[in-house]
Design an enzyme around this catalytic site. Structure first.
Site, PDB file in Angstrom:
ATOM      1  N   PHE A 135      -2.477  -5.954  -2.314  1.00  0.00           N
ATOM      2  CA  PHE A 135      -2.817  -6.270  -0.918  1.00  0.00           C
ATOM      3  C   PHE A 135      -2.725  -4.992  -0.089  1.00  0.00           C
ATOM      4  CE2 PHE A 135      -0.550  -9.823  -2.893  1.00  0.00           C
ATOM      5  CZ  PHE A 135      -1.476 -10.851  -2.804  1.00  0.00           C
ATOM      6  N   ARG A 148       7.490   1.919   4.384  1.00  0.00           N
ATOM      7  CA  ARG A 148       6.677   2.887   3.644  1.00  0.00           C
ATOM      8  C   ARG A 148       7.472   4.173   3.397  1.00  0.00           C
ATOM      9  NH1 ARG A 148       2.003   0.366   6.544  1.00  0.00           N
ATOM     10  NH2 ARG A 148       2.464   1.511   8.459  1.00  0.00           N
ATOM     11  N   CYS A 195       5.402 -11.920   5.671  1.00  0.00           N
ATOM     12  CA  CYS A 195       5.249 -11.747   7.117  1.00  0.00           C
ATOM     13  C   CYS A 195       5.000 -13.093   7.795  1.00  0.00           C
ATOM     14  CB  CYS A 195       4.126 -10.770   7.438  1.00  0.00           C
ATOM     15  SG  CYS A 195       2.495 -11.308   6.872  1.00  0.00           S
ATOM     16  N   ASP A 244      -7.071  -4.685  -3.399  1.00  0.00           N
ATOM     17  CA  ASP A 244      -7.277  -5.614  -2.296  1.00  0.00           C
ATOM     18  C   ASP A 244      -8.566  -6.382  -2.569  1.00  0.00           C
ATOM     19  OD1 ASP A 244      -5.980  -5.654   0.820  1.00  0.00           O
ATOM     20  OD2 ASP A 244      -7.935  -6.619   0.569  1.00  0.00           O
ATOM     21  N   SER A 245      -8.627  -7.621  -2.104  1.00  0.00           N
ATOM     22  CA  SER A 245      -9.827  -8.427  -2.324  1.00  0.00           C
ATOM     23  C   SER A 245     -10.948  -8.077  -1.343  1.00  0.00           C
ATOM     24  CB  SER A 245      -9.494  -9.916  -2.205  1.00  0.00           C
ATOM     25  OG  SER A 245      -9.021 -10.214  -0.900  1.00  0.00           O
ATOM     26  N   ASP A 281       2.639  -6.955  -0.615  1.00  0.00           N
ATOM     27  CA  ASP A 281       2.653  -7.114   0.847  1.00  0.00           C
ATOM     28  C   ASP A 281       1.485  -8.010   1.257  1.00  0.00           C
ATOM     29  OD1 ASP A 281       3.287  -6.832   3.514  1.00  0.00           O
ATOM     30  OD2 ASP A 281       2.271  -4.898   3.729  1.00  0.00           O
TER      31      ASP A 281
END
Length: 402
Positions: free
Chosen positions: A226, A210, A346, A248-249, A306
């Site tokens: 995300f 970040r 990830c 984002d969902s 991400d």
């Protein structure tokens, strides 16, 4: 302690200090060993080699020590103190501009199955093995001694990491109890949802990435996919971004993102957040065809991808790689000429080569010229045990797109 004996030759990985014993390596074991019990591991010829937590499944023993010692308060104190001292040595702990960090990172800190993240004066502890779950109260008691006045509260959060167990005692305070969930990362404030949020409440592992994004943000039109709680978004805003769109969902994630942006940039009109599916957003099909929500007048020239882990086990690897390829292709098609893409995986089973090949394939399918600016990874407070390369899970690329 009860004992487990290995098959002939199966001790070689342990002699190289790898911290796992697989079920197929076991020749026999004492009767009555229960899940989570501390056991001594013996070679085929009867020599001691390790002490660890037993658990049913592929990984049968997670090694705590290669010394023949009791797992008592002294053991936990030594391991937790070592973890703290390492964070102090690298300048993460006791930092006035940053009171958020990972104190214990499983195998990376020689405590397989245990995660501890620190948010201000609250430590959030998470077990990924039954053995660590059974030791949680002892660990919390010793943790309070090691951390002294640094922490006043310890919250235990293992409901999602041990789903096969009953929900009793999976979540809750082991020490203290606080509603103050605002923490500090590199001078920026954010709310931590350790009650219902993902992981321990925040993705501590992206802190340095970040900060890097902040350096690229000035004057940029940023799309943070995300976004979860908006970490990359408010770093981009501090870096001088022209506008930031967070997607984002999860409606809960979007609400946390809005709260975090407001904490740091109250009333700032540069930011908008959208609760939408990532692929639909990138395809421009948000809001029943109304593209004003996800199209800027000039387009985006800084995009962050991400996503959550696309593969949690090897059986899902093929589909995961297809997913990473499709996602990155959409981003390559979306980003403006001369834009910068931050893209991550990830998934532990996705290697650096797997991920890079998926991204390269995406670039070729999108017919974009791409150069690698940075190759990213997890930060120093998420250390990788040199004897356990599987601990390297976070992969990232920063790409310049022509």
């Amino acid at each position: 302690m009860k004992e487990i004996w290995l098959k002939r030759g199966k001790e070689e990985s342990l002699r190289r200090f790898h911290p796992w014993v697989f079920s197929g390596a076991i020749q026999r074991m004492d009767d009555g060993i229960e899940e989570g019990e501390v056991v001594r591991v013996m070679t085929f010829s009867g020599d001691f080699i390790a002490v660890g937590h037993y658990q049913q499944g592929s990984i049968a023993v997670r090694v705590l020590t290669f010394s023949d010692v009791q797992i008592d308060d002294e053991f936990w104190y030594s391991r937790l103190l070592s973890a703290l001292q390492m964070r102090q040595a690298i300048g993460i702990a006791d930092n006035t501009q940053n009171n958020t960090y990972r104190l214990v990172h499983g195998e990376g800190d020689n405590l397989p199955g245990l995660i501890i993240d620190v948010y201000g004066q609250t430590a959030v502890m998470q077990a990924h093995s039954i053995g660590m779950h059974l030791c949680r109260k002892q660990i919390a008691r010793v943790l309070a001694l090691v951390m002294e006045s640094r922490i006043l509260h310890i919250y235990y959060k293992s409901e999602t990491t041990l789903p096969f167990m009953t929900a009793d005692d999976m979540n809750g305070f082991l020490l203290g109890g606080s509603n103050d969930n605002i923490a500090l990362e590199n001078g920026l404030k954010f709310r931590v949802d350790w009650l219902k949020g993902q992981k321990t409440g925040f993705f501590v592992d992206q802190r340095e990435n970040r900060s890097l994004l902040e350096q690229y943000a000035r004057g940029k039109r940023v799309l943070n996919m995300f976004c979860y709680t908006g970490g990359f978004s408010f770093y981009a805003m501090r870096g001088g971004a022209e506008l930031v769109h967070s997607v984002d969902s999860s409606a809960k994630a979007i609400e946390l993102t809005k709260q975090n942006v407001e904490l740091n940039f109250p009333g700032d009109s540069r930011h908008e957040a959208f609760c939408e599916d990532a692929f639909k957003f990138l395809e421009g099909s948000v809001g029943g065809g109304n593209t004003s929500a996800n199209e800027t007048e000039k387009g985006y020239n800084l995009i962050i991808l991400d996503p959550p882990a696309f593969a949690k086990h090897r059986g899902a690897l093929h589909n995961a790689l297809k997913g990473y390829t499709r996602l990155n292709q959409k981003a390559f098609e979306k980003i403006e000429k001369g834009g910068v893409l931050f893209t991550f995986s990830c998934s532990q089973v996705v290697t650096k080569d797997h991920f890079r090949n998926a991204v390269f394939t995406a670039a070729a399918l999108a017919k974009r010229k791409v150069r690698i600016l940075h190759q990213l990874h997890q930060p120093a407070d998420h250390p990788i045990n040199i004897y356990h390369p599987e601990g390297e899970y976070l992969k990232g690329l920063v790409l310049y797109v022509e």
